[in-house]
Write a protein that holds these residues in place. Structure first.
Motif, short mmCIF file in Angstrom:
data_model
loop_
_atom_site.label_atom_id
_atom_site.label_comp_id
_atom_site.label_asym_id
_atom_site.label_seq_id
_atom_site.Cartn_x
_atom_site.Cartn_y
_atom_site.Cartn_z
N MET A 1 5.26 -35.16 -44.60
CA MET A 1 3.98 -34.79 -43.82
C MET A 1 4.22 -33.66 -43.28
SD MET A 1 2.23 -37.21 -40.94
CE MET A 1 2.55 -38.65 -42.03
N LYS A 2 2.97 -32.60 -43.49
CA LYS A 2 3.10 -31.59 -43.10
C LYS A 2 2.88 -31.25 -41.56
CE LYS A 2 1.69 -26.88 -45.19
NZ LYS A 2 1.48 -26.17 -43.94
N THR A 3 3.75 -30.12 -41.05
CA THR A 3 3.87 -29.91 -39.73
C THR A 3 2.39 -29.25 -39.26
OG1 THR A 3 6.15 -29.59 -39.52
CG2 THR A 3 4.86 -28.73 -37.65
N LYS A 4 1.74 -29.69 -38.29
CA LYS A 4 0.69 -28.86 -37.56
C LYS A 4 1.40 -27.70 -36.48
CE LYS A 4 -3.34 -31.03 -36.30
NZ LYS A 4 -4.26 -30.37 -37.02
N SER A 5 1.01 -26.42 -36.89
CA SER A 5 1.79 -25.38 -36.11
C SER A 5 0.95 -24.76 -35.05
CB SER A 5 2.34 -24.36 -37.22
OG SER A 5 1.49 -23.74 -38.12
N PRO A 202 -5.74 -35.82 -38.38
CA PRO A 202 -5.79 -35.02 -39.78
C PRO A 202 -6.05 -33.67 -39.45
CG PRO A 202 -7.55 -36.99 -39.10
CD PRO A 202 -6.62 -36.77 -37.83
N THR A 203 -5.50 -32.96 -40.64
CA THR A 203 -5.29 -31.67 -40.89
C THR A 203 -6.44 -30.65 -40.04
OG1 THR A 203 -4.05 -31.84 -42.57
CG2 THR A 203 -4.77 -29.69 -42.31
N ASN A 204 -7.79 -31.20 -40.60
CA ASN A 204 -8.91 -30.49 -40.09
C ASN A 204 -9.48 -30.72 -38.64
OD1 ASN A 204 -9.95 -33.02 -40.65
ND2 ASN A 204 -11.48 -32.47 -42.21
N TYR A 205 -8.85 -31.94 -37.99
CA TYR A 205 -9.24 -31.98 -36.72
C TYR A 205 -8.94 -30.88 -35.89
CZ TYR A 205 -10.64 -36.82 -37.26
OH TYR A 205 -11.13 -38.22 -37.56
N ASN A 206 -9.86 -30.32 -34.92
CA ASN A 206 -9.56 -28.94 -33.98
C ASN A 206 -8.74 -29.94 -32.82
OD1 ASN A 206 -10.77 -27.05 -35.56
ND2 ASN A 206 -12.77 -27.90 -34.61
N THR A 207 -7.46 -29.00 -32.57
CA THR A 207 -6.34 -29.63 -31.53
C THR A 207 -5.94 -28.67 -30.67
OG1 THR A 207 -6.16 -31.10 -33.62
CG2 THR A 207 -4.30 -30.90 -31.94
N ALA A 208 -5.88 -29.17 -29.37
CA ALA A 208 -5.21 -28.32 -28.52
C ALA A 208 -4.44 -29.24 -27.36
CB ALA A 208 -6.33 -27.43 -27.85
N LEU A 209 -3.68 -28.56 -26.92
CA LEU A 209 -2.86 -29.27 -25.87
C LEU A 209 -2.98 -28.41 -24.31
CD1 LEU A 209 0.70 -29.27 -27.47
CD2 LEU A 209 -1.13 -30.82 -27.66
N LEU A 210 -2.99 -28.91 -23.27
CA LEU A 210 -2.91 -28.48 -21.84
C LEU A 210 -1.87 -29.05 -21.20
CD1 LEU A 210 -4.32 -26.41 -19.90
CD2 LEU A 210 -5.72 -28.37 -19.12
N VAL A 211 -0.87 -28.02 -20.69
CA VAL A 211 0.33 -28.48 -19.84
C VAL A 211 -0.08 -28.66 -18.34
CG1 VAL A 211 2.72 -28.32 -19.43
CG2 VAL A 211 1.66 -27.53 -21.67
N ILE A 212 -0.47 -30.06 -17.82
CA ILE A 212 -0.78 -30.20 -16.61
C ILE A 212 0.39 -30.07 -15.53
CG2 ILE A 212 -1.76 -31.89 -15.29
CD1 ILE A 212 -3.68 -31.06 -17.36
N ASN A 234 -5.00 -25.55 -38.15
CA ASN A 234 -5.47 -26.79 -38.96
C ASN A 234 -4.79 -26.70 -39.99
OD1 ASN A 234 -7.13 -27.28 -36.62
ND2 ASN A 234 -9.06 -26.48 -37.82
N ASP A 235 -3.62 -26.49 -40.08
CA ASP A 235 -2.51 -26.37 -41.21
C ASP A 235 -1.60 -27.44 -41.60
OD1 ASP A 235 -0.64 -26.38 -39.11
OD2 ASP A 235 0.16 -24.24 -39.91
N GLY A 236 -1.82 -28.64 -40.77
CA GLY A 236 -0.99 -29.78 -41.12
C GLY A 236 -1.40 -30.86 -40.37
N GLU A 237 -0.63 -32.09 -40.12
CA GLU A 237 -0.92 -33.13 -39.40
C GLU A 237 -0.01 -33.48 -38.21
OE1 GLU A 237 -0.47 -35.34 -42.99
OE2 GLU A 237 -2.52 -35.83 -43.15
N GLU A 238 1.11 -33.14 -38.36
CA GLU A 238 2.20 -33.76 -37.27
C GLU A 238 2.68 -32.80 -36.48
OE1 GLU A 238 4.32 -37.50 -37.96
OE2 GLU A 238 6.11 -36.17 -38.03
#
Ligand code: MN
Length: 292
Positions: A1-5, A202-212, A234-238
């Motif tokens: 599985m490709k890494t989401k960087s 999924p690779t194409n899902y827009n993804t972000a994190l916020l450290v609370i 959006n370059d990988g899944e995991e």
């Protein structure tokens, strides 16, 4: 599985006030060059990092204002938020709770510190996330989902690593009861020190994190401190998160709606024309009435 960087990690350095009750850092779309299209279906993220409010008999907050065409998701981490709207609805979002408001065809409301909390004062911390509605639902009826902490789906991690609170979507087969109009995952990862967990979207899902709370290392290489925002590529899944302190991380991931966005202030529609109609309707009292 490709890494989401990682695409970039942003510091919370540009606070502004929403009314007199919410001291927020806007991570998108205003300050850092992350557009509504880039984060679709998420439109806006206002983060009120920890801020101390002295006791006040008059609750601080933001007065009557409209919304049309999207949803507001309010997450109370510290302190308590009260709201009141033109349909006569109102309520309290207590510490740990989430309110998912579908503004849809239009609502007038006000949002402020909960009355009793305001009298005591204290540390306040919250998130407001705006989620776009697909064009077909923009003019549907407003509604609320009150997602109280005790009713959330919670995935207990093995070996006392912590818990994933599923505000919306699904984590490792455990689903939330929250209704969303498009595919969205929204979690609070509450991790104990040294816990390592993986997430998979999924690779194409827009993804972000916020450290609370706390501090983390992403993909075993880059550190993100408290109150920092992490935009994923959006370059990988995991990707993995390792907590180097007891940490809380808000994780969002969603499928791009792929529809045109026309936005102005509290209105987010698909065309200029629909924005003009929104203003006309607002000025003609079609959003109802709410006393200030
Ligand atoms: Mn509002």
């Amino acid at each position: 599985m490709k890494t989401k960087s990682i695409e970039k990690i942003l510091q919370p350095i540009r606070h502004h006030w929403v009314g007199d009750g919410f001291r927020v850092n806007n991570f998108f779309p205003s300050n850092y060059g992350i557009s509504m299209e880039r984060m679709s279906p998420f439109l806006l993220l206002d983060y009120a990092s920890k801020h101390h409010f002295p006791p006040s008999d008059t609750p601080k907050g933001v007065g009557v204002h409209p919304h049309r065409g999207f949803e507001t998701v309010t997450i109370a981490y510290k302190g308590s938020v009260q709201h009141h709207d033109s349909t006569g609805a109102g309520g309290i979002i207590g510490e740990g709770d989430v309110q998912w408001m579908t503004a849809a065809n239009g609502i007038l409301h006000k949002e402020y510190h909960e009355k009793e909390w305001s009298k005591q004062g204290g540390i306040f911390q919250m998130v407001q996330l705006w989620v776009n509605l697909p064009a077909t639902y923009k003019m549907s009826k407003p509604k609320y989902q009150a997602i109280e902490n005790h009713s959330m789906s919670k995935y207990e991690l093995e070996n006392n690593k912590g818990v994933i609170e599923i505000i919306a979507g699904e984590y490792k087969g455990l689903k939330s009861n929250t209704f969303t109009f498009s595919p969205i995952h929204l979690f609070n990862a509450k991790l104990n020190k040294k816990a390592e967990v993986t997430f998979n979207f999924p690779t194409n899902y827009n993804t972000a994190l916020l450290v609370i709370e706390g501090e983390i290392i992403i993909n075993k290489e880059e550190q993100a401190l408290s109150d920092h925002f992490v935009l994923m590529k959006n370059d990988g899944e995991e990707f993995s998160i390792t907590a180097t302190e007891n940490s809380i991380v808000l994780i969002m991931s969603g499928q791009d709606l792929n529809e045109p966005i026309a936005s102005y202030g509290p209105f987010v529609m698909n065309t200029r024309e629909e924005l003009v109609t929104a203003f006309d309707d607002f000025n003609n009292g079609k959003f109802g009435y709410l006393e200030d």
